[in-house]
Design an enzyme around this catalytic site. Structure first.
Site, PDB file in Angstrom:
ATOM      1  N   SER A   6       0.902  -1.194   0.092  1.00 46.72           N
ATOM      2  CA  SER A   6      -0.114  -0.048  -0.087  1.00 46.72           C
ATOM      3  C   SER A   6       0.806   1.269   0.101  1.00 46.72           C
ATOM      4  O   SER A   6       1.782   1.466   0.918  1.00 46.72           O
ATOM      5  CB  SER A   6      -0.795   0.008   1.328  1.00 46.72           C
ATOM      6  OG  SER A   6      -1.570   1.316   1.329  1.00 46.72           O
ATOM      7  N   HIS A  30      -1.189  -2.109  -3.686  1.00 50.09           N
ATOM      8  CA  HIS A  30      -2.526  -1.924  -3.147  1.00 50.09           C
ATOM      9  C   HIS A  30      -2.839  -0.235  -3.130  1.00 50.09           C
ATOM     10  O   HIS A  30      -1.930   0.355  -2.805  1.00 50.09           O
ATOM     11  CB  HIS A  30      -2.233  -2.523  -1.665  1.00 50.09           C
ATOM     12  CG  HIS A  30      -3.598  -2.329  -0.977  1.00 50.09           C
ATOM     13  ND1 HIS A  30      -4.630  -3.235  -0.835  1.00 50.09           N
ATOM     14  CD2 HIS A  30      -4.123  -1.095  -0.100  1.00 50.09           C
ATOM     15  CE1 HIS A  30      -5.475  -2.972  -0.102  1.00 50.09           C
ATOM     16  NE2 HIS A  30      -5.231  -1.613   0.311  1.00 50.09           N
ATOM     17  N   ASP A  32      -5.528   2.654  -2.202  1.00 51.80           N
ATOM     18  CA  ASP A  32      -6.687   2.945  -1.062  1.00 51.80           C
ATOM     19  C   ASP A  32      -7.171   4.188  -1.843  1.00 51.80           C
ATOM     20  O   ASP A  32      -6.832   5.013  -2.214  1.00 51.80           O
ATOM     21  CB  ASP A  32      -6.229   3.292   0.135  1.00 51.80           C
ATOM     22  CG  ASP A  32      -5.577   2.057   0.816  1.00 51.80           C
ATOM     23  OD1 ASP A  32      -6.262   1.234   1.083  1.00 51.80           O
ATOM     24  OD2 ASP A  32      -4.486   1.985   1.202  1.00 51.80           O
ATOM     25  N   GLY A 137      -9.027   4.065   7.021  1.00 51.37           N
ATOM     26  CA  GLY A 137      -8.980   5.367   6.767  1.00 51.37           C
ATOM     27  C   GLY A 137      -7.476   6.089   6.806  1.00 51.37           C
ATOM     28  O   GLY A 137      -7.091   7.049   6.446  1.00 51.37           O
ATOM     29  N   GLY A 139      -2.970   5.158   7.157  1.00 53.14           N
ATOM     30  CA  GLY A 139      -1.930   4.206   7.594  1.00 53.14           C
ATOM     31  C   GLY A 139      -1.250   4.211   8.812  1.00 53.14           C
ATOM     32  O   GLY A 139      -1.550   5.205   9.463  1.00 53.14           O
ATOM     33  N   GLY A 140      -0.456   3.308   9.266  1.00 51.17           N
ATOM     34  CA  GLY A 140       0.458   3.388  10.381  1.00 51.17           C
ATOM     35  C   GLY A 140      -0.264   3.082  11.722  1.00 51.17           C
ATOM     36  O   GLY A 140       0.144   3.470  12.514  1.00 51.17           O
ATOM     37  N   ASP A 167      -5.455  -6.184   6.000  1.00 49.43           N
ATOM     38  CA  ASP A 167      -4.875  -4.978   5.708  1.00 49.43           C
ATOM     39  C   ASP A 167      -4.907  -4.122   7.022  1.00 49.43           C
ATOM     40  O   ASP A 167      -5.938  -3.844   7.670  1.00 49.43           O
ATOM     41  CB  ASP A 167      -5.911  -4.160   4.739  1.00 49.43           C
ATOM     42  CG  ASP A 167      -5.428  -2.959   4.083  1.00 49.43           C
ATOM     43  OD1 ASP A 167      -4.569  -2.315   4.577  1.00 49.43           O
ATOM     44  OD2 ASP A 167      -6.205  -2.349   3.357  1.00 49.43           O
ATOM     45  N   GLY A 168      -3.727  -3.489   7.597  1.00 48.75           N
ATOM     46  CA  GLY A 168      -3.658  -2.664   8.587  1.00 48.75           C
ATOM     47  C   GLY A 168      -2.701  -3.142   9.579  1.00 48.75           C
ATOM     48  O   GLY A 168      -2.826  -4.332  10.096  1.00 48.75           O
ATOM     49  N   SER A 190       3.173   1.173   5.638  1.00 48.84           N
ATOM     50  CA  SER A 190       4.081   1.910   6.387  1.00 48.84           C
ATOM     51  C   SER A 190       5.369   1.102   6.526  1.00 48.84           C
ATOM     52  O   SER A 190       6.647   1.478   6.524  1.00 48.84           O
ATOM     53  CB  SER A 190       3.505   2.817   7.620  1.00 48.84           C
ATOM     54  OG  SER A 190       2.921   1.888   8.318  1.00 48.84           O
TER      55      SER A 190
END
Ligand code: DX5
Ligand code: ZN
Length: 206
Positions: A6, A30, A32, A137, A139-140, A167-168, A190
């Site tokens: 991403s 990816h 977003d 909504g 990243g990180g 994801d995340g 990230s």
């Protein structure tokens, strides 16, 4: 383990990051998309993503955090490998059927607080489930471990060829939980893009 990178956290250096993903061993890019309604942030306009598609040599894995059918149909113009939208916004099979009719693989994303019963009736009609391991909504964020049991429950009833992605907050520590849960693919932002050496980070996720 397939790795989809991403580039959300490097939106100010987007094309540069896309080129770095091209040079890496990533399986997918990816992307977003946020509409300012389903989530608070708003990006990327489709014109920007058409440029991204021209530059990318990786198949696109597009994740739509949007709350209406028309926006999903608009971004389907990108003709990505996977087009994933959220199970929270659908009431019927219309979008699934529409995206499939274009020859695009369909993904359904599910938020951390959404009950998996929302997903079950669609499992035979889609190609991928994207389990959100953060509130979408941004990243990180930190990985929410509760997702592991949700994935395990879905895997018990899903067709064996359904791709399970997450994801995340995926990094070299949380990847162990993703493997334990039985994921086929991870989205990592990230953890990969904060490094100068994308391949070194991707290799820690394989
Ligand atoms: C979050 C996005 C993710 C995000 C992942 O809403 O869907 O794709 O970019 O970023 P990291 O890996 O930094 O959590
Ligand atoms: Zn995403």
């Amino acid at each position: 383990m397939k790795v989809s990178v991403s580039v959300l956290s490097v939106y100010d250096r987007l094309i540069n990051a896309v080129k770095k993903v091209n040079e890496s061993t990533a399986d997918f890019l990816h992307i977003d998309v946020m509409d300012g309604k389903f989530v608070f942030d708003k990006k990327f306009p489709i014109e920007v993503l058409k440029d991204v598609k021209l530059v990318s040599t990786k198949p696109l894995d597009v994740h739509l955090m949007v709350d209406d059918y028309d926006t999903v149909k608009k971004y389907a113009q990108l003709m990505p490998e996977y087009l994933t939208f959220h199970v929270e916004i659908i009431k019927d099979y219309e979008l699934i059927d529409y995206v499939k009719s274009l020859g695009i693989k369909v993904g359904l994303a599910i938020n951390p607080e959404t009950d998996i019963s929302k997903l079950t009736k669609y499992l035979n009609d889609i190609d991928l489930v994207l389990f959100m391991s953060v509130t979408p909504g941004l990243g990180g964020q930190s990985f929410k471990e509760d997702v592991v049991e949700k994935i395990k429950s879905i895997k018990k009833i899903a067709p064996s060829d359904l791709m399970i992605s997450i994801d995340g907050g995926v990094n070299d520590k949380t990847i162990e939980l993703c493997k334990y849960a039985g994921c086929d693919m991870v989205v990592s932002g990230s953890f990969v893009t904060n490094s100068d050496n994308y391949n070194k980070q991707i290799n820690k996720l394989r």
